[in-house]
Design a protein around this motif. Structure first.
Motif, PDB file in Angstrom:
ATOM      1  N   PHE A   1       6.026   5.864  -0.032  1.00  0.00           N
ATOM      2  CA  PHE A   1       4.939   6.322   0.847  1.00  0.00           C
ATOM      3  C   PHE A   1       4.363   5.114   1.589  1.00  0.00           C
ATOM      4  CE2 PHE A   1       0.410   8.283   0.780  1.00  0.00           C
ATOM      5  CZ  PHE A   1       0.636   9.012   1.930  1.00  0.00           C
ATOM      6  N   PRO A   2       5.210   4.365   2.298  1.00  0.00           N
ATOM      7  CA  PRO A   2       4.759   3.103   2.873  1.00  0.00           C
ATOM      8  C   PRO A   2       3.970   3.266   4.170  1.00  0.00           C
ATOM      9  CG  PRO A   2       7.047   3.462   3.431  1.00  0.00           C
ATOM     10  CD  PRO A   2       6.651   4.596   2.517  1.00  0.00           C
TER      11      PRO A   2
ATOM     12  N   ASP B   1      18.479  22.982   2.495  1.00  0.00           N
ATOM     13  CA  ASP B   1      17.064  23.332   2.596  1.00  0.00           C
ATOM     14  C   ASP B   1      16.319  22.274   1.785  1.00  0.00           C
ATOM     15  OD1 ASP B   1      14.571  24.458   2.691  1.00  0.00           O
ATOM     16  OD2 ASP B   1      15.040  26.142   1.364  1.00  0.00           O
ATOM     17  N   HIS B   2      15.993  21.146   2.435  1.00  0.00           N
ATOM     18  CA  HIS B   2      15.335  20.041   1.733  1.00  0.00           C
ATOM     19  C   HIS B   2      13.910  20.426   1.350  1.00  0.00           C
ATOM     20  CE1 HIS B   2      18.443  16.987   2.223  1.00  0.00           C
ATOM     21  NE2 HIS B   2      18.616  17.390   3.470  1.00  0.00           N
ATOM     22  N   ARG B   3      13.609  20.322   0.073  1.00  0.00           N
ATOM     23  CA  ARG B   3      12.285  20.702  -0.413  1.00  0.00           C
ATOM     24  C   ARG B   3      11.551  19.537  -1.095  1.00  0.00           C
ATOM     25  NH1 ARG B   3      13.190  26.766  -2.951  1.00  0.00           N
ATOM     26  NH2 ARG B   3      14.221  27.671  -1.119  1.00  0.00           N
ATOM     27  N   ASP B   4      12.146  18.367  -1.027  1.00  0.00           N
ATOM     28  CA  ASP B   4      11.516  17.216  -1.657  1.00  0.00           C
ATOM     29  C   ASP B   4      10.441  16.631  -0.755  1.00  0.00           C
ATOM     30  OD1 ASP B   4      12.585  14.513  -0.211  1.00  0.00           O
ATOM     31  OD2 ASP B   4      14.054  16.138  -0.069  1.00  0.00           O
ATOM     32  N   GLU B   5       9.678  15.709  -1.320  1.00  0.00           N
ATOM     33  CA  GLU B   5       8.642  15.000  -0.575  1.00  0.00           C
ATOM     34  C   GLU B   5       8.916  13.498  -0.565  1.00  0.00           C
ATOM     35  OE1 GLU B   5       6.478  16.857   1.022  1.00  0.00           O
ATOM     36  OE2 GLU B   5       7.456  18.576   0.087  1.00  0.00           O
ATOM     37  N   VAL B   6      10.199  13.128  -0.650  1.00  0.00           N
ATOM     38  CA  VAL B   6      10.560  11.720  -0.826  1.00  0.00           C
ATOM     39  C   VAL B   6      11.490  11.212   0.274  1.00  0.00           C
ATOM     40  CG1 VAL B   6      11.656  10.043  -2.352  1.00  0.00           C
ATOM     41  CG2 VAL B   6      10.273  11.882  -3.327  1.00  0.00           C
ATOM     42  N   LEU B   7      12.574  11.935   0.531  1.00  0.00           N
ATOM     43  CA  LEU B   7      13.593  11.443   1.446  1.00  0.00           C
ATOM     44  C   LEU B   7      13.087  11.372   2.881  1.00  0.00           C
ATOM     45  CD1 LEU B   7      16.745  13.404   0.186  1.00  0.00           C
ATOM     46  CD2 LEU B   7      16.077  11.060  -0.365  1.00  0.00           C
TER      47      LEU B   7
ATOM     48  N   PRO C   1      -2.120   8.073  21.091  1.00  0.00           N
ATOM     49  CA  PRO C   1      -0.969   7.203  21.347  1.00  0.00           C
ATOM     50  C   PRO C   1      -0.628   6.321  20.149  1.00  0.00           C
ATOM     51  CG  PRO C   1      -2.464   7.201  23.219  1.00  0.00           C
ATOM     52  CD  PRO C   1      -3.168   7.936  22.119  1.00  0.00           C
ATOM     53  N   ALA C   2       0.665   6.301  19.803  1.00  0.00           N
ATOM     54  CA  ALA C   2       1.197   5.452  18.729  1.00  0.00           C
ATOM     55  C   ALA C   2       0.519   5.689  17.391  1.00  0.00           C
ATOM     56  CB  ALA C   2       1.094   3.979  19.124  1.00  0.00           C
ATOM     57  N   ALA C   3       0.051   6.912  17.137  1.00  0.00           N
ATOM     58  CA  ALA C   3      -0.653   7.221  15.888  1.00  0.00           C
ATOM     59  C   ALA C   3       0.309   7.659  14.792  1.00  0.00           C
ATOM     60  CB  ALA C   3      -1.692   8.305  16.117  1.00  0.00           C
ATOM     61  N   HIS C   4      -0.075   7.330  13.556  1.00  0.00           N
ATOM     62  CA  HIS C   4       0.624   7.810  12.362  1.00  0.00           C
ATOM     63  C   HIS C   4      -0.416   8.485  11.476  1.00  0.00           C
ATOM     64  CE1 HIS C   4       4.638   5.684  12.515  1.00  0.00           C
ATOM     65  NE2 HIS C   4       3.996   5.165  13.544  1.00  0.00           N
ATOM     66  N   VAL C   5       0.001   9.550  10.774  1.00  0.00           N
ATOM     67  CA  VAL C   5      -0.895  10.219   9.840  1.00  0.00           C
ATOM     68  C   VAL C   5      -0.304  10.119   8.444  1.00  0.00           C
ATOM     69  CG1 VAL C   5       0.133  12.515  10.213  1.00  0.00           C
ATOM     70  CG2 VAL C   5      -2.184  12.334   9.315  1.00  0.00           C
ATOM     71  N   TYR C   6      -1.180   9.898   7.467  1.00  0.00           N
ATOM     72  CA  TYR C   6      -0.795   9.766   6.057  1.00  0.00           C
ATOM     73  C   TYR C   6      -1.662  10.715   5.257  1.00  0.00           C
ATOM     74  CZ  TYR C   6       1.022   5.397   7.941  1.00  0.00           C
ATOM     75  OH  TYR C   6       1.680   4.465   8.707  1.00  0.00           O
ATOM     76  N   VAL C   7      -1.042  11.555   4.418  1.00  0.00           N
ATOM     77  CA  VAL C   7      -1.815  12.511   3.635  1.00  0.00           C
ATOM     78  C   VAL C   7      -1.299  12.547   2.203  1.00  0.00           C
ATOM     79  CG1 VAL C   7      -0.345  14.431   4.432  1.00  0.00           C
ATOM     80  CG2 VAL C   7      -2.613  14.912   3.456  1.00  0.00           C
TER      81      VAL C   7
ATOM     82  N   ALA D   1       0.835  -1.205   0.000  1.00  0.00           N
ATOM     83  CA  ALA D   1       0.000   0.000   0.000  1.00  0.00           C
ATOM     84  C   ALA D   1       0.870   1.254   0.000  1.00  0.00           C
ATOM     85  CB  ALA D   1      -0.910  -0.009   1.221  1.00  0.00           C
ATOM     86  N   GLY D   2       0.528   2.192  -0.876  1.00  0.00           N
ATOM     87  CA  GLY D   2       1.313   3.414  -1.031  1.00  0.00           C
ATOM     88  C   GLY D   2       2.232   3.391  -2.236  1.00  0.00           C
ATOM     89  N   SER D   3       2.312   2.242  -2.919  1.00  0.00           N
ATOM     90  CA  SER D   3       3.222   2.098  -4.060  1.00  0.00           C
ATOM     91  C   SER D   3       2.709   2.825  -5.306  1.00  0.00           C
ATOM     92  CB  SER D   3       3.409   0.621  -4.419  1.00  0.00           C
ATOM     93  OG  SER D   3       4.057  -0.078  -3.392  1.00  0.00           O
ATOM     94  N   HIS D   4       3.645   3.115  -6.207  1.00  0.00           N
ATOM     95  CA  HIS D   4       3.287   3.653  -7.518  1.00  0.00           C
ATOM     96  C   HIS D   4       4.109   2.924  -8.583  1.00  0.00           C
ATOM     97  CE1 HIS D   4       6.977   6.065  -6.784  1.00  0.00           C
ATOM     98  NE2 HIS D   4       7.104   6.010  -8.097  1.00  0.00           N
TER      99      HIS D   4
END
Length: 320
Positions: free
Chosen positions: A102-103, A288-294, A187-193, A38-41
């Motif tokens: 985006f795993p 100044d990291h501006r990517d959405e990957v690393l 508690p122990a939550a992750h958010v994905y957007v 899930a999250g793959s492209h």
């Protein structure tokens, strides 16, 4: 293209909204496809050498097909127009094996999924996976109207009471209150957007104090909007460690442009910091990291040269 798949055949094509087309792809020889999470492209090769990335939205347990959905963009650079106007059932396409920048962190106890528009595609695959393993999740789906919310009935059936729809009629002030939703971390939550830059920016700002590695995001397309707080563009220098050569990067140019002008070949697809292709080793210097990957750990050793720059007063030494 690295890790290229056997040719894919378009087995199905349908409009899921007036502006979003769904394509079902399978192996040309009928073989099973590589598994994906899930999250793959996948990266698909279109006419004139165009390569574009599309999230896989179907159930990750499926190995006989990949399903993608593409929004028709008014300001398309060729990709979405080609997918809408040129690709038909029976066509054969070259594509990469699945890539996941985006795993899901399945070890998390709670998962907050947030989608905007066609950004529902990777989020839907995540919801399928979380439902399959019995994980706790909620899904917030933002769209202009219900009619423009792709897969809304499928999402409703999958998520049930865990789903909140946020139609805003084009007025973002009437949409999701990210600050209110994410004011405190369960508690122990992750958010994905995944979605437009404005939505991602709002989520990131609302989760500034969350622990590292608990906020995950991916753009569904390139955007020139500011996603994070950034230093103003200004001139800076880079040094190529292997030759000792120093180059100046003007305020209106990217590192990628300067490297290419020097005859240095750097592979890239999106040129907007969302595909991860133009990664270069970083030896020293404040970025100044501006990517959405690393990831946070990767940013200590790498830089995406299409969008990232030096912090004020810093010189970057690259592994080139």
């Amino acid at each position: 293209m690295e890790h290229q798949l056997p040719t894919l055949v378009v087995q199905g094509r349908r409009m899921v909204t007036p502006r979003i087309v769904e394509l079902e792809l399978s192996a040309d020889d009928g073989a099973m496809l590589p598994e994906f999470s899930a999250g793959s492209h996948i990266d698909i090769v279109l006419g004139d050498g165009l390569e574009r990335s599309y999230s896989l939205l179907n159930d990750p347990s499926e190995t006989h097909r990949y399903v993608v959905a593409v929004l028709r963009e008014a300001d398309s650079r060729g990709g979405s127009i080609a997918m809408h106007d040129a690709v038909r059932v029976g066509d054969r396409l070259a594509a990469s094996a699945p890539i996941n920048n985006f795993p899901l962190n399945e070890a998390g106890e709670r998962h907050i999924l947030i989608a905007g528009g066609v950004g529902i595609t990777p989020i839907l695959a995540m919801a399928r996976r979380l439902a399959a393993i019995g994980a706790e999740f909620t899904l917030h789906y933002c769209a202009r109207t219900r009619e423009e919310a792709a897969y809304v009935e499928e999402v409703e059936a999958l998520a049930g009471r865990r789903l909140s729809l946020h139609p805003d009629g084009g007025d973002i002030s009437r949409g999701l209150d990210a600050a209110g939703l994410l004011k405190s971390r369960p508690p122990a939550a992750h958010v994905y957007v995944c979605g437009p830059a404005g939505l991602i920016r709002a989520v990131r700002e609302a989760t500034r104090d969350w622990p590292k590695g608990t906020v995950h995001y991916e753009l569904f397309r390139g955007s020139e909007e500011d996603i994070a707080l950034r230093s103003a563009d200004r001139q800076f220098e880079i040094e190529l460690a292997r030759t000792g050569k120093t180059l100046t990067v003007p305020a209106d140019k990217s590192i990628l442009e300067i490297l290419r002008a020097e005859g240095i070949k750097i592979k890239t697809l999106c040129k907007e910091g969302v595909c991860g292709t133009c990664r270069v080793g970083l030896i020293s210097g404040g970025v100044d990291h501006r990517d959405e990957v690393l990831t946070d750990s990767e940013r200590e050793s790498f830089i995406q040269v299409c969008v990232s720059r030096a912090l004020p007063g810093e010189k970057l030494v690259l592994d080139l």
